[in-house]
Enzyme design. Structure first.
Site, PDB file in Angstrom:
ATOM      1  N   ASP A  93     -10.548 -10.419   7.425  1.00 23.50           N
ATOM      2  CA  ASP A  93      -9.980  -9.081   7.242  1.00 23.50           C
ATOM      3  C   ASP A  93     -10.986  -7.948   7.337  1.00 23.50           C
ATOM      4  OD1 ASP A  93      -7.696  -7.406   6.666  1.00 23.50           O
ATOM      5  OD2 ASP A  93      -8.499  -7.111   4.655  1.00 23.50           O
TER       6      ASP A  93
ATOM      7  N   HIS B 155     -12.284  -2.964   9.711  1.00 18.28           N
ATOM      8  CA  HIS B 155     -11.094  -3.762   9.397  1.00 18.28           C
ATOM      9  C   HIS B 155     -10.994  -4.873  10.441  1.00 18.28           C
ATOM     10  CE1 HIS B 155      -6.421  -3.754   8.904  1.00 18.28           C
ATOM     11  NE2 HIS B 155      -6.981  -4.621   8.096  1.00 18.28           N
TER      12      HIS B 155
ATOM     13  N   ARG C 297       2.262 -12.005  -0.839  1.00 20.12           N
ATOM     14  CA  ARG C 297       0.854 -12.301  -0.567  1.00 20.12           C
ATOM     15  C   ARG C 297       0.378 -13.572  -1.267  1.00 20.12           C
ATOM     16  NH1 ARG C 297      -2.191  -8.718   2.945  1.00 20.12           N
ATOM     17  NH2 ARG C 297      -0.722  -7.025   3.365  1.00 20.12           N
TER      18      ARG C 297
ATOM     19  N   LYS D  10      -9.693  -2.717   0.270  1.00 22.57           N
ATOM     20  CA  LYS D  10      -9.627  -1.608   1.226  1.00 22.57           C
ATOM     21  C   LYS D  10     -10.354  -0.362   0.700  1.00 22.57           C
ATOM     22  CE  LYS D  10      -6.667  -4.030   3.783  1.00 22.57           C
ATOM     23  NZ  LYS D  10      -7.067  -4.801   4.949  1.00 22.57           N
TER      24      LYS D  10
ATOM     25  N   ARG E 257       0.844  -1.187   0.000  1.00 25.48           N
ATOM     26  CA  ARG E 257       0.000   0.000   0.000  1.00 25.48           C
ATOM     27  C   ARG E 257       0.883   1.241   0.000  1.00 25.48           C
ATOM     28  NH1 ARG E 257      -2.166  -2.202   4.573  1.00 25.48           N
ATOM     29  NH2 ARG E 257      -1.507  -0.374   5.726  1.00 25.48           N
TER      30      ARG E 257
ATOM     31  N   TYR F 143      -0.773  -3.419  -7.665  1.00 26.26           N
ATOM     32  CA  TYR F 143      -0.573  -4.314  -6.527  1.00 26.26           C
ATOM     33  C   TYR F 143      -1.695  -4.257  -5.501  1.00 26.26           C
ATOM     34  CZ  TYR F 143       1.858  -7.024  -2.994  1.00 26.26           C
ATOM     35  OH  TYR F 143       2.200  -8.008  -2.101  1.00 26.26           O
TER      36      TYR F 143
ATOM     37  N   SER G 250      -2.636  -4.659   9.957  1.00 28.10           N
ATOM     38  CA  SER G 250      -2.155  -5.688   9.040  1.00 28.10           C
ATOM     39  C   SER G 250      -0.897  -6.348   9.582  1.00 28.10           C
ATOM     40  CB  SER G 250      -1.874  -5.084   7.662  1.00 28.10           C
ATOM     41  OG  SER G 250      -3.070  -4.616   7.086  1.00 28.10           O
TER      42      SER G 250
ATOM     43  N   CYS H 297      -0.594  -8.408  12.024  1.00 25.24           N
ATOM     44  CA  CYS H 297      -0.551  -8.560  13.479  1.00 25.24           C
ATOM     45  C   CYS H 297      -1.325  -9.786  13.950  1.00 25.24           C
ATOM     46  CB  CYS H 297      -1.080  -7.306  14.163  1.00 25.24           C
ATOM     47  SG  CYS H 297       0.079  -5.922  14.153  1.00 25.24           S
TER      48      CYS H 297
END
Length: 600
Positions: free
Chosen positions: A291, A244, A383, A224, A75, A215, A266, A268
């Site tokens: 997510d 989120h 990813r 998102k 991001r 990406y 993210s 975590c």
């Protein structure tokens, strides 16, 4: 199969597609129907272009490996904009530009940007088709990689158009890699415009314009961009929540069921928790989502949630049979892997996947790699894109359009000190305060420094589509609208507390089921608990440690309220609220003052 003819009679949608085709000037316009045959054809074209390499069917059937441009790996928060009419509505945590000025800049960039390419019209539903909690979007993109990824990540194709009908509302999403091709010009394996990226949201008109990046969430605009930034504005205006958060189903040995959501920045451990394999006998965890969570009040006064996504876009490094067995089983086939390493026998690998790395790999940059290379074989933000239905622990009701009723909400982040293993909020307002002061040590999922502590309210700092202070006010308003007896209980967890030698005190992963057991008990009105200055803590022995290499002293430290540490946090919390601006709700400032009193 894909069609050059519109697959809908929706006049406004067809007109919108025609208008953008006139601006971007693609060689072809193709409407995606979401079929398996279409997916296979597009993947084959990506293999031919060098974007994809097909993995060994013996190792990982119907799966592909992709490498991005090294300048297009995460991001880009500094290039992400919220273009509200009033700058104050974007708030201090978002990058703002005047919408009219931004549209002029981007329209100039979009003009002719798809020359030499195909524009794919990608209709998609965020959430089960026809669900009263779901919403429809349409993405225009010149990236076949995006089109096939959207088929995995959303309910994409004819089904979404059928839900839309002839006049339904949709969120318009425009994406280009920003790399037009001249006649005869060879294409890059990963086309992008590395030096000129824009991920732009127009909250009032519910539009998303993305340019330059191919990406992840920069390009898969249902994720998102729509499901959080635009949906959070839709939720504010219509009285629901776009968050989120993971969603898990927790079943006790007695067969009782509770549904739990959790907000974590993210990387975590959100996906790991959503797919947890409990170590406690008789307990069961199933995945509803890993997510994103959309919640609306049901007729019964409870908050009901859906996972708006259809797939998992997870961080690969660190994922293995110990940390997340269900994720590894989910990745058995039909997946896309981006920026992992490639094995010599046609499989993928990343750091942490096995105890010992292979003796030779092709790394994420396409170069020969050995354990002596001195650099990661996979990018830290590599990813996997995988169908959620392949998760062996997927909950049967994950596709239920009615959603699932939420009993508890977890907040958490990476904190090596101060924050206990788990704390329960005194009430909804106190829980919103806890969520508002969340702090975590940053990871590779976001561009910038790693290991720096930053406040990340509700894990929404990069994803809230409007003023963060107003967002906190919206949570308080939702609490006032709800029945206190039916609102979810709120908890703050921290799996990452360390001792003085820097060793993790809690084993985490499957052992987190021991903490979830206490959450379950608290939701049922039980569970040994004691009040503390920062919230409600488990009583001694309430979280079982039998069979763990966790001493009584470690457990005491895990649940200890570090009074001095919290006192030292107070100025940082005040500074955080000051940064959010004058719209911070008075209730949260009151909570801060009450915390200070309780710490004395």
């Amino acid at each position: 199969m894909t069609s050059t003819e519109p697959l809908t009679n929706h006049k406004r949608l067809r007109q919108w597609v025609d208008e953008w085709a006139a601006v971007t000037q693609p060689d072809d316009v193709v409407w995606c129907d979401g079929s398996a045959a279409e997916y296979d054809t597009l993947c084959a074209s990506l293999v031919d272009s060098g974007t994809f390499k097909r993995l060994s069917d013996a190792k990982r059937p119907n799966s592909y490996w992709a490498r991005s441009d090294p300048a297009d790996v995460a991001r880009v928060e500094d290039r992400t904009f919220i273009c509200s009419e009033d700058e104050a509505d974007a708030g201090s945590t978002n990058n703002w530009r005047d919408p009219a000025e931004m549209k002029k800049v981007l329209t100039d960039l979009f003009r002719g940007c798809m020359s030499g390419r195909t524009m794919y019209v990608v209709p998609f539903s965020m959430g089960p088709l026809g669900s009263p909690i779901a919403h429809v979007g349409v993405e225009l993109t010149d990236s076949a990689y995006v089109a096939v990824s959207m088929r995995i990540m959303t309910r994409m194709g004819k089904g979404a158009l059928e839900v839309l009908g002839d006049d339904g509302e949709f969120v318009p999403c425009v994406h280009s890699v920003g790399a037009p091709l001249q006649p005869g010009e060879a294409d890059a394996a990963w086309p992008c415009n590395a030096d000129n990226k824009y991920i732009v949201h127009f909250p009032e008109t519910r539009e998303i314009w993305s340019y330059g990046s191919g990406y992840g969430g920069n390009a898969l605009l249902g994720k998102k961009c729509f499901a959080l930034r635009i949906a959070s504005v839709m939720a504010r205006d219509a009285g629901w929540l776009a968050e989120h958060m993971l969603i898990l189903k927790l079943t006790s040995p007695a067969g009782a069921v509770r549904y739990v959501t959790g907000a974590f920045p993210s990387a975590c451990g959100k996906t790991n928790l959503a797919m947890l394999v409990p170590t406690l006998p008789g307990w069961k965890v199933e995945t509803v989502g890993d997510d994103i969570c959309w919640m609306k009040f049901g007729t019964d006064g409870r908050l009901w949630a859906i996972n708006p996504e259809y797939g998992f876009f997870g961080v690969a490094p660190g994922t293995n049979n110990k940390t997340n067995l269900n994720a590894m089983l989910t990745l058995s086939g039909n997946c896309i892997f981006t920026n992992t390493a490639l094995t010599d026998d046609g499989d993928v690998w990343w750091e942490g996947m096995t105890d010992e790395p292979p003796t030779h790999l092709t790394d994420w940059k396409g170069e020969s790699w050995t354990p002596d290379s001195g650099s990661p074989a996979a990018h830290p933000n590599a990813r996997f894109t995988a169908p959620a239905a392949q998760d062996p622990a997927i909950a049967p009701e994950w596709e239920d359009g009615a959603g699932v009723p939420i009993s508890a909400i977890l907040f958490g982040g990476r904190r090596s000190t101060v924050v206990p293993l788990i704390t329960e909020a005194f009430d909804w307002q106190h829980g919103v305060f806890m969520g508002s002061i969340m702090a975590s040590e940053t990871t590779a999922a976001a561009a910038g420094a790693v290991g720096r502590l930053r406040r990340d309210p509700f894990a929404m700092l990069p994803f809230c589509g409007y003023n963060m202070a107003d967002y906190l006010g919206h949570w308080l308003k939702m609490g006032r609208q709800g029945d206190p007896e039916k609102l979810p209980r709120i908890f703050y967890v921290n799996w990452f507390r360390k001792d003085e030698e820097g060793k993790f005190l809690w084993p985490g992963y499957g052992e987190n089921s021991r903490v979830l057991e206490w959450v379950f008990e608290r939701c049922d009105g039980g569970g040994d608990a004691i009040d503390s200055p920062i919230g409600i803590l488990p009583g001694t022995g309430a979280i079982p440690a039998q069979g763990l290499e966790v001493s009584d002293g470690d457990m005491e430290e895990l649940l200890r309220v570090d009074i001095e540490g919290w006192r030292q946090e107070l100025p940082s919390i005040q500074e955080h609220f000051d940064t959010l601006g004058e719209r911070v709700p008075a209730e949260l400032l009151d909570e801060l003052a009450e915390l200070e009193k309780r710490l004395d």
